[in-house]
Design a protein around this motif. Structure first.
Motif, short mmCIF file in Angstrom:
data_model
loop_
_atom_site.label_atom_id
_atom_site.label_comp_id
_atom_site.label_asym_id
_atom_site.label_seq_id
_atom_site.Cartn_x
_atom_site.Cartn_y
_atom_site.Cartn_z
N GLN A 293 8.26 -8.27 7.30
CA GLN A 293 6.98 -7.62 7.57
C GLN A 293 7.16 -6.24 8.18
OE1 GLN A 293 5.06 -10.49 10.10
NE2 GLN A 293 4.58 -11.90 8.41
N GLN A 294 8.19 -6.10 9.02
CA GLN A 294 8.45 -4.79 9.62
C GLN A 294 8.88 -3.78 8.56
OE1 GLN A 294 11.29 -5.84 12.64
NE2 GLN A 294 9.73 -5.93 14.24
N MET A 295 9.67 -4.23 7.59
CA MET A 295 10.03 -3.35 6.48
C MET A 295 8.78 -2.84 5.78
SD MET A 295 13.16 -4.75 4.18
CE MET A 295 13.38 -6.45 4.65
N VAL A 296 7.90 -3.77 5.47
CA VAL A 296 6.67 -3.42 4.75
C VAL A 296 5.81 -2.48 5.59
CG1 VAL A 296 4.52 -4.36 3.84
CG2 VAL A 296 6.68 -5.53 3.37
N HIS A 297 5.71 -2.77 6.87
CA HIS A 297 4.90 -1.94 7.77
C HIS A 297 5.35 -0.48 7.71
CE1 HIS A 297 2.91 -0.61 11.49
NE2 HIS A 297 4.09 -0.13 11.88
N PHE A 298 6.64 -0.23 7.86
CA PHE A 298 7.13 1.14 7.87
C PHE A 298 7.10 1.77 6.48
CE2 PHE A 298 8.81 -0.14 12.00
CZ PHE A 298 8.43 0.95 12.77
N HIS A 299 7.24 0.95 5.46
CA HIS A 299 7.14 1.51 4.11
C HIS A 299 5.72 2.01 3.85
CE1 HIS A 299 7.74 2.22 -0.10
NE2 HIS A 299 6.79 1.36 -0.43
N LEU A 300 4.72 1.23 4.22
CA LEU A 300 3.34 1.65 3.99
C LEU A 300 3.02 2.91 4.80
CD1 LEU A 300 1.54 -1.82 3.96
CD2 LEU A 300 2.18 -0.38 2.01
N ARG A 301 3.56 3.00 6.01
CA ARG A 301 3.32 4.20 6.83
C ARG A 301 3.97 5.43 6.19
NH1 ARG A 301 4.35 3.30 13.17
NH2 ARG A 301 3.89 5.54 13.04
N ASN A 302 5.20 5.29 5.73
CA ASN A 302 5.88 6.41 5.10
C ASN A 302 5.24 6.79 3.77
OD1 ASN A 302 8.80 7.36 6.31
ND2 ASN A 302 8.25 5.30 7.00
N ALA A 303 4.77 5.78 3.03
CA ALA A 303 4.11 6.05 1.76
C ALA A 303 2.86 6.89 1.98
CB ALA A 303 3.76 4.73 1.07
N ALA A 304 2.04 6.49 2.96
CA ALA A 304 0.80 7.22 3.22
C ALA A 304 1.06 8.60 3.81
CB ALA A 304 -0.07 6.39 4.17
N SER A 305 2.11 8.72 4.61
CA SER A 305 2.38 9.98 5.30
C SER A 305 2.94 11.05 4.37
CB SER A 305 3.36 9.73 6.45
OG SER A 305 3.70 10.94 7.09
N TRP A 306 3.89 10.67 3.51
CA TRP A 306 4.53 11.68 2.65
C TRP A 306 5.02 11.14 1.31
CZ3 TRP A 306 9.55 10.55 1.30
CH2 TRP A 306 10.22 9.61 2.08
N GLY A 307 5.30 9.83 1.22
CA GLY A 307 5.92 9.29 0.02
C GLY A 307 5.05 9.36 -1.21
N ASN A 308 3.76 9.03 -1.08
CA ASN A 308 2.87 9.05 -2.24
C ASN A 308 2.75 10.46 -2.81
OD1 ASN A 308 2.41 6.33 -1.90
ND2 ASN A 308 0.43 6.59 -0.87
N GLU A 309 2.62 11.43 -1.91
CA GLU A 309 2.48 12.82 -2.37
C GLU A 309 3.77 13.29 -3.03
OE1 GLU A 309 1.37 17.25 -0.56
OE2 GLU A 309 1.39 15.47 0.73
N ARG A 310 4.91 12.93 -2.46
CA ARG A 310 6.18 13.41 -3.00
C ARG A 310 6.47 12.82 -4.37
NH1 ARG A 310 11.37 13.59 0.81
NH2 ARG A 310 9.92 15.06 1.78
N THR A 311 6.17 11.54 -4.56
CA THR A 311 6.51 10.88 -5.81
C THR A 311 5.37 10.92 -6.83
OG1 THR A 311 5.75 8.71 -5.02
CG2 THR A 311 8.06 9.30 -4.62
N GLY A 312 4.15 11.19 -6.37
CA GLY A 312 3.00 11.13 -7.27
C GLY A 312 2.61 9.71 -7.63
N LEU A 313 3.02 8.75 -6.82
CA LEU A 313 2.76 7.33 -7.08
C LEU A 313 2.11 6.69 -5.87
CD1 LEU A 313 6.25 6.43 -8.59
CD2 LEU A 313 4.14 6.77 -9.90
N ASP A 314 1.46 5.55 -6.11
CA ASP A 314 0.98 4.73 -5.00
C ASP A 314 2.08 3.75 -4.63
OD1 ASP A 314 -0.29 3.15 -3.18
OD2 ASP A 314 -1.67 2.21 -4.60
N LEU A 315 2.86 4.11 -3.62
CA LEU A 315 4.04 3.33 -3.27
C LEU A 315 3.71 2.01 -2.58
CD1 LEU A 315 6.45 6.17 -2.08
CD2 LEU A 315 6.24 5.11 -4.34
N ALA A 316 2.46 1.82 -2.21
CA ALA A 316 2.07 0.51 -1.68
C ALA A 316 2.25 -0.56 -2.75
CB ALA A 316 0.63 0.55 -1.20
N ALA A 317 2.21 -0.16 -4.01
CA ALA A 317 2.37 -1.12 -5.10
C ALA A 317 3.79 -1.65 -5.19
CB ALA A 317 1.98 -0.46 -6.43
N GLN A 318 4.73 -1.04 -4.47
CA GLN A 318 6.11 -1.53 -4.47
C GLN A 318 6.28 -2.78 -3.62
OE1 GLN A 318 8.48 1.83 -3.21
NE2 GLN A 318 8.56 2.70 -5.27
#
Length: 332
Positions: A293-318
């Motif tokens: 769960q902690q992995m997922v928590h930080f992934h969702l935070r990073n996705a929303a902060s910069w990951g989605n914009e950088r990749t052009g994807l919705d990384l929450a789907a990972q």
């Protein structure tokens, strides 16, 4: 077992992590050492000459290979380029194990024989990995987290047990909190000098880690006498595990003079035994569901902060909602 060494720059973090690694190797405990500090001194602290240490294949330079291997057949990850440092494993992902071989360790790890300089006898073996230093092409355009992201991906995909250790020499200060990597460890040892600056990093780490069930113990270093010990006890309290004082063995090593590990002072050998016992006791407390769960928590935070914009994807789907990393999980 995953163990982190953290602390203020100059506190002796790398020296003490190398001593702990040597003590495990001397007992023939399988140990994988990871140099994730920007200064990249762990190899030389383990006895490698500077040229050999500098020639270690950097994890950061092998990030495409690491991503491509770890994503496996996970349908939620469309390409290696879609992975970021926090991408969690899911069904179909390839997991890493410390035993056997895999393409990541084959490319990036080197087995180091620790040899007594007096008689040439083996003092154990260490598998060593390094994130790699800044290169000229990094200056002014990249931060060091681009290197340590490779370590975080590997730790997120690592299935480990009690019989082997991963020991990571982390970046100095509170910079370890720039990602979720600080939650990947069964035990974190914070090396603190008996000074106001030394304990300030402890307070930062303690306060940041409080909400994430991080097991934190303090190793007092450069403790000269009763006043230093009393200061640490007053400032750190029950988190203080053990202390190290002056060590002629360490001073000789830092000057480039090699000595057999068995000649390390008895009081410091006993201190390392205490560190080992504390680390070993922590393994049975791991909650794999919370760990995932902690992995997922930080992934969702990073996705929303910069990951989605950088990749052009919705990384929450990972995120695979039905997946829990466990000790008996298949390697993939």
């Amino acid at each position: 077992m995953k163990i982190a060494f953290v602390g203020k720059g100059g506190s002796g973090k790398t020296t003490l992590s190398s001593l702990f690694i040597r003590s495990l190797a001397a007992q023939r405990v399988p140990v994988t050492a990871v140099d994730a500090d920007i200064n990249q001194h762990l190899g030389t602290a383990l006895g490698l000459d500077e040229e050999t240490a500098a020639a270690l294949p950097p994890l950061g330079a092998h990030l495409p290979l690491i991503k491509d291997h770890l994503r496996g057949t996970n349908p939620r990850i469309t390409s290696a380029a879609a992975m970021i440092k926090t991408t969690p494993p899911g069904s179909g992902s390839r997991l890493l194990r410390l035993e056997g071989s895999n393409p990541v360790f084959d490319a990036c790890a080197r087995d180091v024989e620790l040899v007594s300089p007096s008689d040439g006898e083996s003092e154990g073996r260490v598998r060593l990995l390094a994130t790699g230093p800044f290169t000229e092409s990094d200056l002014g355009v990249a931060c060091y987290h681009s290197k340590t992201g490779a370590v975080e991906l590997c730790l997120n995909h690592l299935v480990d047990g009690r019989d082997a250790y991963v020991v990571v020499d982390m970046t100095a200060g509170s910079d370890s909190f720039a990602s979720g990597m600080f939650t990947r460890f069964d035990m974190t040892f914070l090396v603190a000098e008996p000074t106001r600056k030394g304990v300030s990093v402890y307070r930062q780490y303690r306060d940041y880690a409080r909400d994430f069930d991080v097991r934190l113990r303090v190793i007092g270093n450069k403790v000269q006498g009763p006043e230093d010990l009393a200061f640490l006890r007053d400032e750190v309290g029950e988190d203080l595990l053990v202390t190290f004082g002056n060590s002629p063995w360490v001073r000789a090593m830092e000057r480039g003079g090699a000595r057999p590990f068995r000649e390390l002072e008895q009081e410091n050998q006993l201190a390392l035994k205490t560190v080992h016992e504390a680390a070993d006791a922590a393994h049975g407390e791991r909650d794999w569901e919370r760990y995932t769960q902690q992995m997922v928590h930080f992934h969702l935070r990073n996705a929303a902060s910069w990951g989605n914009e950088r990749t052009g994807l919705d990384l929450a789907a990972q995120v695979d909602p039905g997946f829990v990393l466990r000790e008996d999980a298949p390697a993939g």
